[in-house]
Design an enzyme around this catalytic site. Sequence first.
Site, PDB file in Angstrom:
ATOM      1  N   LYS A  29     -50.689  -9.510 -77.032  1.00 53.92           N
ATOM      2  CA  LYS A  29     -49.915 -10.191 -78.070  1.00 53.92           C
ATOM      3  C   LYS A  29     -50.069 -11.776 -77.835  1.00 53.92           C
ATOM      4  O   LYS A  29     -49.134 -12.170 -77.083  1.00 53.92           O
ATOM      5  CB  LYS A  29     -48.499  -9.617 -78.589  1.00 53.92           C
ATOM      6  CG  LYS A  29     -47.803 -10.235 -79.652  1.00 53.92           C
ATOM      7  CD  LYS A  29     -48.192 -11.483 -80.108  1.00 53.92           C
ATOM      8  CE  LYS A  29     -47.324 -12.071 -81.135  1.00 53.92           C
ATOM      9  NZ  LYS A  29     -47.066 -13.579 -80.592  1.00 53.92           N
ATOM     10  N   GLU A  82     -43.355 -14.392 -65.829  1.00 60.88           N
ATOM     11  CA  GLU A  82     -43.779 -15.619 -65.421  1.00 60.88           C
ATOM     12  C   GLU A  82     -43.253 -16.665 -66.497  1.00 60.88           C
ATOM     13  O   GLU A  82     -43.717 -16.746 -67.643  1.00 60.88           O
ATOM     14  CB  GLU A  82     -45.262 -15.604 -65.179  1.00 60.88           C
ATOM     15  CG  GLU A  82     -45.450 -17.037 -64.416  1.00 60.88           C
ATOM     16  CD  GLU A  82     -46.237 -18.006 -64.941  1.00 60.88           C
ATOM     17  OE1 GLU A  82     -45.070 -18.975 -65.043  1.00 60.88           O
ATOM     18  OE2 GLU A  82     -47.036 -18.398 -65.405  1.00 60.88           O
ATOM     19  N   CYS A 140     -46.137 -24.534 -66.902  1.00 59.77           N
ATOM     20  CA  CYS A 140     -44.918 -24.167 -66.677  1.00 59.77           C
ATOM     21  C   CYS A 140     -44.395 -24.450 -65.185  1.00 59.77           C
ATOM     22  O   CYS A 140     -43.357 -24.604 -64.831  1.00 59.77           O
ATOM     23  CB  CYS A 140     -44.660 -22.541 -66.383  1.00 59.77           C
ATOM     24  SG  CYS A 140     -46.258 -21.591 -65.873  1.00 59.77           S
ATOM     25  N   GLU A 195     -36.703 -27.912 -68.813  1.00 60.40           N
ATOM     26  CA  GLU A 195     -37.893 -28.064 -68.613  1.00 60.40           C
ATOM     27  C   GLU A 195     -38.570 -28.656 -70.152  1.00 60.40           C
ATOM     28  O   GLU A 195     -37.997 -28.281 -71.176  1.00 60.40           O
ATOM     29  CB  GLU A 195     -38.513 -26.445 -68.663  1.00 60.40           C
ATOM     30  CG  GLU A 195     -40.260 -26.441 -68.586  1.00 60.40           C
ATOM     31  CD  GLU A 195     -40.654 -25.140 -68.602  1.00 60.40           C
ATOM     32  OE1 GLU A 195     -41.857 -24.806 -68.184  1.00 60.40           O
ATOM     33  OE2 GLU A 195     -39.954 -24.237 -69.432  1.00 60.40           O
TER      34      GLU A 195
END
Length: 921
Positions: free
Chosen positions: A593, A668, A702, A801
């Site tokens: 997905k 992750e 990331c 972030e």
Amino acid sequence: MEERERRFGFGVLGEMELFYFAELSLWGLLLCGLLLYVAVRELDPVYLNYLELGMESPESFSTSIMKPIRHILSERKSRKIALFLLINTGYMVVEFVAGFMSNSLGLISDACHMLFDCAALAIGLYASYISRLPANNQYNYGRGRFEVLSGYVNAVFLVLVGALIVLESFERILDPQEISTNSLLTVSIGGLVVNVVGLIFFHEEHHHAHGGCSQSHPHSHSHSHTHHHDQHSHDHTGHHREDHGNHHECITVSHECLEKSCSDHGDHHEHHSCNTHGDTMGSVGVVISTLLIKYKGWLVADPACSIFISVLIVASVIPLLRNSAEVLLQRVPRMHEQELKEALNDVMKIRGICGIQNFHVWSFTNTDVVGTLNLHISAETDKASTKAHVSRILNDAGIKDLTLQLAIMAIQIPSRQLFIDGEWREPVLKKRIPIINPATEETVGDIPAATTEDVEIAVDAARRAFSRNGGKDWASTSGAFRAKFLRAIASTVLERKSELALLEVVDTGKPLVETASDMDGVASCFNYYAELAEALDAKQKASISIPVQSFKSYVLKEPIGVIALITPWNYPLLMAAWKIAPALAAGCTAILKPSELASVTCLELAEICRQVDIPPGVLNIVTGLGSEAGALLASHPHIDKIAFTGSTATGIKVMTAAAQMVKPISLELGGKSPIIVFEDGDLNNAAEWTIYGCFKTNGQICSATSRLIVHESIAADFLVKLIDWSKNIKISDPLEDGCRLGAIISKGQYEKVMNFISTAKNEGATILYGGARPQHLRKGFFIEPTIITDVSTSMQIWREEVFGPVLCVKTFSTENEAIELANDTDYGLGAAVISKDLERCERLTKALQAGTVWINCSQPCFDQTAWGGNKRSGIGRELGEWGLDSYLSIKQVTHYISNEPWGWYSPPQSSEELERSQKQN
């Protein structure tokens, strides 16, 4: 005149001689083939394999005749060539008639040479016309076969003629014949005059091409076209199809020859001058032989002259064949090859040019070097200035007449469905999600939107594929069997690399250079796990040393089962490969997905899996919204494991859903990684690694090292260097050559990043550089690389972030302070250290709380190394052997091998023993 002489004369003009000397025809063809080999043996191709242009409607016969005529009359040079062609043709007839009447083999030979030159001139005139047409189906790849076919026919004809002349000449040497010289001298001198005129003409044109008076051509015109193209990928000899379309504009650009030294481009008219020199030398030979016969009576001079002319004829064939071969094989003329390569590199550096679609260059007989070029440009590029700039560059490289087409880059997104059980399936509810190009904000296509019903079908397909035939179709097969499919996928990805890279640019806004590199990474990942799958066979049933001799133990590594793979939008196909490759290598079946913001290349991976005949249901790809498709996968009872890459917030939801069934997961997640720059580091290298670690992939990584911790003694100088490096980053349409910072993935993410910058400023931070939309880009979700200083550890910009090209900066004075600042985060994905002190680097490697530590670099990643984070950056590891192990279940098997009883319990007595015992009691 003897019968043989009459037959010879007619044979020179027609094909009757081919029947008379049938055996000579074969040898002539063989000799022509040898000359062709000599002509093309040193040709080196310029590997420019771009799209063909589209079809055009056929023209009427009258139009096809009148257009070349109008072209000839419109150009000064073409008019001169046509005039010389008429003169040459007329005098050729005179020489043939005079030669037959006077029985002069030398004059007939000279007429044959003139016939060859007339044919070459005619071919050149027509070829120069079609070379200026916009590239199309009829005239692409050599711009029509007329000049190629004519060139070869002309060459074969002349080889035969030359051979026949030599045979006849030897006969006349052995048996000299009387020659009438009444009008022979006049005709031969006239032929010499005609050829001298041609020599002067071509010398003049040669002078113009090398710095003489420039000539501009008045035939510039423009057209508009809409085309449909087929692209053939050059990379790895593969082929793929790609649709383009809209806003094509064609212009024929005429150049004024720049004043340059004769050493530049010195061979434009090499072949034309060679022909004219050959004609002139032949005419001189005829005049000399005529004088010798008239005044000395040397009849042998005539056949000697004809042999000399036949040698000139055959020598003229070699450049003709080479030229025809260059056209046929799409070769760039050798004399210009290196210059054109350099010119194309310069063209690709022009702002606004995204790529070269079609480039052909030819050097036709009796014409200048001409070419066609089709360029892809961004929507905001100024066409007029781009045309002028490109024209100047290619003019300097030797192309004096260029047909240039500019096409606004428009890549057609393939329309796909869901990929379930090895076939394309329309979503049950027939929903679709629009695809927005981040660089243009335009809708460029759509993807299918899976819902609960579709996810159920996909899970059932994966479950059936896992257990089909007792697992013998996939799960229980050898690793070598599965490796074949992984390698086939890798090979096909490389074959379609160019197409996939372009699709991912349009889908994500990333620079083309990055997406192309990502495709290499995808193929590398599948190949790597193919090797591990093969090695897995040898590791099965590997014995384990245990201290008890009566037992033997070994371990089986078995696939976990059906895996749900949920991937992000920053590396759509690469992140999918990181999960799919080890999962399939392990023998699992999977449902992928991808993010609804970037699913195009993942759907193309489905097509690749279909092409390589991977068993149905082994890999299923469902696209759609996370709330409708992803959420069900995370909580589905028939999913055996979830592998997720994405934000920490979504990762928490996935982990919560999996916990309800104690389901294994690998996560992750996000990061806020530091890069520590010590005072002993090389500032230039440190600056490049710092901006690379934060601004690569438009800052959407990331693991981005977005917190710069720099020693206070070098902070001021280092920030100046950072600004200098940041100013040098090319921010543009991501399809442009040299682009290193493209567009943010979506409007929502763009606004989020801009809010982070605004909040930082409101909280008291300083926007040292960037922080806004680039002024030259009015459309698209573009943000300048941003450097923020005067940051405190409590600010949002330091703690959260951003996922955009934003770098925040703090200084430190001691090593311990740097470590404390680096670890002051909820995340622990990566960290970087820049220092020449390796002992210090070793200390920080141990002290930093991160899954990956880079020393004197930032962001390198390899298939063979582990990837994952600590703290809120995730659970588990991807890549390397650890990535494969995460999809394997470990089954311990222990075998009791002794023939002796275990003896832990007293064995029960037999009935006889029990009876004896009772009697004794």
